[in-house]
Design a protein around this motif. Structure first.
Motif, PDB file in Angstrom:
ATOM      1  N   VAL A  68       0.811  -1.224   0.000  1.00  0.00           N
ATOM      2  CA  VAL A  68       0.000   0.000   0.000  1.00  0.00           C
ATOM      3  C   VAL A  68       0.840   1.267   0.000  1.00  0.00           C
ATOM      4  CG1 VAL A  68      -2.028  -1.076   1.033  1.00  0.00           C
ATOM      5  CG2 VAL A  68      -0.278  -0.086   2.524  1.00  0.00           C
ATOM      6  N   TYR A  69       2.152   1.149   0.304  1.00  0.00           N
ATOM      7  CA  TYR A  69       2.984   2.349   0.381  1.00  0.00           C
ATOM      8  C   TYR A  69       4.455   1.950   0.398  1.00  0.00           C
ATOM      9  CZ  TYR A  69       4.838   6.783   2.088  1.00  0.00           C
ATOM     10  OH  TYR A  69       5.529   7.943   2.210  1.00  0.00           O
ATOM     11  N   PHE A  70       5.302   2.780  -0.217  1.00  0.00           N
ATOM     12  CA  PHE A  70       6.747   2.600  -0.078  1.00  0.00           C
ATOM     13  C   PHE A  70       7.459   3.923  -0.271  1.00  0.00           C
ATOM     14  CE2 PHE A  70       6.276   2.106  -4.644  1.00  0.00           C
ATOM     15  CZ  PHE A  70       7.412   2.708  -5.163  1.00  0.00           C
ATOM     16  N   GLU A  71       8.663   4.014   0.298  1.00  0.00           N
ATOM     17  CA  GLU A  71       9.550   5.163   0.153  1.00  0.00           C
ATOM     18  C   GLU A  71      10.930   4.647  -0.234  1.00  0.00           C
ATOM     19  OE1 GLU A  71       7.565   7.869   3.721  1.00  0.00           O
ATOM     20  OE2 GLU A  71       9.585   7.092   3.970  1.00  0.00           O
ATOM     21  N   GLU A  72      11.643   5.416  -1.030  1.00  0.00           N
ATOM     22  CA  GLU A  72      12.983   5.030  -1.475  1.00  0.00           C
ATOM     23  C   GLU A  72      14.027   5.903  -0.790  1.00  0.00           C
ATOM     24  OE1 GLU A  72      15.502   4.408  -5.616  1.00  0.00           O
ATOM     25  OE2 GLU A  72      13.562   5.402  -5.665  1.00  0.00           O
ATOM     26  N   PHE A  73      15.132   5.273  -0.362  1.00  0.00           N
ATOM     27  CA  PHE A  73      16.237   5.962   0.293  1.00  0.00           C
ATOM     28  C   PHE A  73      17.547   5.537  -0.348  1.00  0.00           C
ATOM     29  CE2 PHE A  73      12.837   5.718   3.337  1.00  0.00           C
ATOM     30  CZ  PHE A  73      12.857   6.941   3.981  1.00  0.00           C
ATOM     31  N   GLN A  74      18.540   6.398  -0.312  1.00  0.00           N
ATOM     32  CA  GLN A  74      19.877   6.076  -0.791  1.00  0.00           C
ATOM     33  C   GLN A  74      20.785   5.647   0.362  1.00  0.00           C
ATOM     34  OE1 GLN A  74      20.320   5.932  -4.078  1.00  0.00           O
ATOM     35  NE2 GLN A  74      18.200   6.624  -4.202  1.00  0.00           N
ATOM     36  N   ASP A  75      20.364   5.883   1.592  1.00  0.00           N
ATOM     37  CA  ASP A  75      21.155   5.576   2.783  1.00  0.00           C
ATOM     38  C   ASP A  75      20.393   4.566   3.637  1.00  0.00           C
ATOM     39  OD1 ASP A  75      22.425   5.543   5.276  1.00  0.00           O
ATOM     40  OD2 ASP A  75      22.714   7.710   5.344  1.00  0.00           O
ATOM     41  N   ILE A  76      20.986   3.416   3.916  1.00  0.00           N
ATOM     42  CA  ILE A  76      20.326   2.365   4.686  1.00  0.00           C
ATOM     43  C   ILE A  76      19.978   2.838   6.093  1.00  0.00           C
ATOM     44  CG2 ILE A  76      22.508   1.316   5.422  1.00  0.00           C
ATOM     45  CD1 ILE A  76      19.150  -0.505   4.785  1.00  0.00           C
ATOM     46  N   ASN A  77      20.819   3.683   6.677  1.00  0.00           N
ATOM     47  CA  ASN A  77      20.550   4.167   8.036  1.00  0.00           C
ATOM     48  C   ASN A  77      19.296   5.035   8.079  1.00  0.00           C
ATOM     49  OD1 ASN A  77      22.825   2.922   9.292  1.00  0.00           O
ATOM     50  ND2 ASN A  77      24.090   4.435   8.262  1.00  0.00           N
ATOM     51  N   LEU A  78      19.099   5.858   7.059  1.00  0.00           N
ATOM     52  CA  LEU A  78      17.877   6.670   6.987  1.00  0.00           C
ATOM     53  C   LEU A  78      16.647   5.782   6.801  1.00  0.00           C
ATOM     54  CD1 LEU A  78      19.039   9.659   4.745  1.00  0.00           C
ATOM     55  CD2 LEU A  78      18.658   9.646   7.215  1.00  0.00           C
ATOM     56  N   ALA A  79      16.784   4.743   5.997  1.00  0.00           N
ATOM     57  CA  ALA A  79      15.667   3.818   5.772  1.00  0.00           C
ATOM     58  C   ALA A  79      15.286   3.110   7.066  1.00  0.00           C
ATOM     59  CB  ALA A  79      16.032   2.806   4.694  1.00  0.00           C
ATOM     60  N   ILE A  80      16.271   2.652   7.810  1.00  0.00           N
ATOM     61  CA  ILE A  80      15.999   1.956   9.078  1.00  0.00           C
ATOM     62  C   ILE A  80      15.372   2.900  10.090  1.00  0.00           C
ATOM     63  CG2 ILE A  80      17.103   0.829  11.052  1.00  0.00           C
ATOM     64  CD1 ILE A  80      19.069  -0.408   8.984  1.00  0.00           C
ATOM     65  N   THR A  81      15.860   4.132  10.144  1.00  0.00           N
ATOM     66  CA  THR A  81      15.288   5.126  11.043  1.00  0.00           C
ATOM     67  C   THR A  81      13.825   5.389  10.700  1.00  0.00           C
ATOM     68  OG1 THR A  81      17.439   6.175  11.362  1.00  0.00           O
ATOM     69  CG2 THR A  81      15.494   7.511  11.873  1.00  0.00           C
ATOM     70  N   ARG A  82      13.521   5.511   9.414  1.00  0.00           N
ATOM     71  CA  ARG A  82      12.142   5.740   8.965  1.00  0.00           C
ATOM     72  C   ARG A  82      11.266   4.529   9.287  1.00  0.00           C
ATOM     73  NH1 ARG A  82       7.938   9.016   8.353  1.00  0.00           N
ATOM     74  NH2 ARG A  82       6.859   8.718   6.382  1.00  0.00           N
ATOM     75  N   GLU A  83      11.787   3.332   9.086  1.00  0.00           N
ATOM     76  CA  GLU A  83      11.032   2.111   9.409  1.00  0.00           C
ATOM     77  C   GLU A  83      10.669   2.098  10.899  1.00  0.00           C
ATOM     78  OE1 GLU A  83      11.573  -2.736   9.336  1.00  0.00           O
ATOM     79  OE2 GLU A  83      13.312  -1.447   9.685  1.00  0.00           O
ATOM     80  N   LYS A  84      11.629   2.413  11.756  1.00  0.00           N
ATOM     81  CA  LYS A  84      11.371   2.436  13.201  1.00  0.00           C
ATOM     82  C   LYS A  84      10.338   3.490  13.567  1.00  0.00           C
ATOM     83  CE  LYS A  84      15.833   0.550  14.571  1.00  0.00           C
ATOM     84  NZ  LYS A  84      17.111   0.793  15.245  1.00  0.00           N
ATOM     85  N   LEU A  85      10.404   4.642  12.914  1.00  0.00           N
ATOM     86  CA  LEU A  85       9.421   5.699  13.152  1.00  0.00           C
ATOM     87  C   LEU A  85       8.014   5.222  12.781  1.00  0.00           C
ATOM     88  CD1 LEU A  85       8.749   8.668  13.887  1.00  0.00           C
ATOM     89  CD2 LEU A  85       9.112   9.193  11.470  1.00  0.00           C
ATOM     90  N   LEU A  86       7.879   4.607  11.621  1.00  0.00           N
ATOM     91  CA  LEU A  86       6.570   4.109  11.190  1.00  0.00           C
ATOM     92  C   LEU A  86       6.066   3.020  12.127  1.00  0.00           C
ATOM     93  CD1 LEU A  86       7.064   3.973   7.314  1.00  0.00           C
ATOM     94  CD2 LEU A  86       5.704   5.622   8.609  1.00  0.00           C
ATOM     95  N   LYS A  87       6.941   2.148  12.572  1.00  0.00           N
ATOM     96  CA  LYS A  87       6.527   1.076  13.486  1.00  0.00           C
ATOM     97  C   LYS A  87       6.095   1.610  14.838  1.00  0.00           C
ATOM     98  CE  LYS A  87       8.952  -2.877  11.569  1.00  0.00           C
ATOM     99  NZ  LYS A  87       9.937  -3.958  11.806  1.00  0.00           N
ATOM    100  N   SER A  88       6.650   2.736  15.237  1.00  0.00           N
ATOM    101  CA  SER A  88       6.290   3.306  16.550  1.00  0.00           C
ATOM    102  C   SER A  88       4.913   3.973  16.547  1.00  0.00           C
ATOM    103  CB  SER A  88       7.354   4.315  16.997  1.00  0.00           C
ATOM    104  OG  SER A  88       7.285   5.504  16.212  1.00  0.00           O
ATOM    105  N   TRP A  89       4.344   4.201  15.357  1.00  0.00           N
ATOM    106  CA  TRP A  89       3.006   4.792  15.299  1.00  0.00           C
ATOM    107  C   TRP A  89       2.000   3.749  15.682  1.00  0.00           C
ATOM    108  CZ3 TRP A  89       3.312   7.840  10.029  1.00  0.00           C
ATOM    109  CH2 TRP A  89       4.179   8.909  10.203  1.00  0.00           C
TER     110      TRP A  89
END
Length: 89
Positions: A68-89
């Motif tokens: 239903v949704y995805f975002e693209e990142f060039q930096d794995i650390n930013l992607a992991i940080t965003r994943e954790k943020l989404l999971k915390s909602w």
């Protein structure tokens, strides 16, 4: 020896084509159903793995297969940080 300007531009653009991408994605089971948030470097392969149930997992247990949704990142650390943020909602 000086490299022509057009060659320099081509080299810069072609090097950008090989940058690794990382994806944060959300899968859903149905409307108002269960959500799954993940991160991967190969979105198509990962969605296929979820849908084919090749591995017993949360998504196969709860029938969470619809992207239903995805975002693209060039930096794995930013992607992991965003994943954790989404999971915390």
């Amino acid at each position: 020896m000086q490299v022509p300007v057009s060659f320099q531009c081509l080299t810069l653009e072609s090097s950008q084509l090989y940058m690794k991408s990382y994806y944060v994605y959300i899968l859903a089971s149905e409307r108002n159903g269960t959500l799954y948030v993940g991160v991967t470097s190969n979105l198509i392969k990962r969605i296929y793995e979820h849908k084919s149930e090749t591995v017993s997992s949360f998504t196969s247990k709860y029938g969470v297969y619809r992207l239903v949704y995805f975002e693209e990142f060039q930096d794995i650390n930013l992607a992991i940080t965003r994943e954790k943020l989404l999971k915390s909602w």
